[in-house]
Design a protein around this motif. Structure first.
Motif, mmCIF file in Angstrom:
data_model
loop_
_atom_site.group_PDB
_atom_site.id
_atom_site.type_symbol
_atom_site.label_atom_id
_atom_site.label_comp_id
_atom_site.label_asym_id
_atom_site.label_seq_id
_atom_site.Cartn_x
_atom_site.Cartn_y
_atom_site.Cartn_z
ATOM 1 N N ALA A 19 24.507 27.244 47.509
ATOM 2 C CA ALA A 19 25.473 27.981 46.735
ATOM 3 C C ALA A 19 24.665 27.671 45.029
ATOM 4 N N ARG B 258 29.578 34.165 50.386
ATOM 5 C CA ARG B 258 28.730 33.642 49.541
ATOM 6 C C ARG B 258 27.708 34.138 49.809
ATOM 7 N N ARG B 259 26.778 33.391 48.507
ATOM 8 C CA ARG B 259 25.119 34.379 48.070
ATOM 9 C C ARG B 259 23.985 33.485 48.378
ATOM 10 N N PRO B 260 23.699 32.324 49.013
ATOM 11 C CA PRO B 260 23.056 31.379 49.603
ATOM 12 C C PRO B 260 21.854 31.631 48.962
#
Length: 123
Positions: free
Chosen positions: A31, A67-69
């Motif tokens: 992240a 989340r925005r990995p």
């Protein structure tokens, strides 16, 4: 990979922070907050570095719930490595030929002019 993509990728990797981000992402997805932790810069500044890497095609972002990995694109790195490798092999072949000539000058091919004379016979 076209020339524009190649230029964007190498330009993105010219920055030491972005190279470090790529190195860290080679270990696994992360992240933005996790990526920003070791740096003495704002989360927004790290996000801008990631955006440059993303525009260059080196990383992608996905959505995983909240989340925005960030994920490294290994295929693009492979294309960059291939480009570098082709040029490295060509340079090594030239150096090998030079070493052969220096080792035995009698086997050297005849010298060729570096420029052709003009039509009037003047250089």
């Amino acid at each position: 990979m076209d020339d524009d993509q190649l230029s964007r990728a190498f330009a993105a990797l010219a920055d030491p922070t972005r190279r470090d981000l790529v190195s860290r992402l080679a270990l696994g997805d992360a992240a933005v907050g996790d990526l920003a932790a070791p740096y003495d810069m704002s989360l927004q500044a790290v996000s801008k570095h990631i955006a440059v890497l993303e525009r260059a095609g080196l990383v992608t972002r996905s959505r995983d719930a909240q989340r925005r990995p960030v994920r490294l694109d290994a295929e693009v790195l492979g294309e960059l490595t291939g480009w570098i490798d082709r040029h490295r092999r060509a340079a090594e072949a030239r150096m090998s030929r030079l070493e052969d000539v220096l080792a035995d000058p009698e086997t050297a091919p005849p010298a060729t002019p570096t420029h052709a004379p003009s039509e009037e016979g003047q250089p």
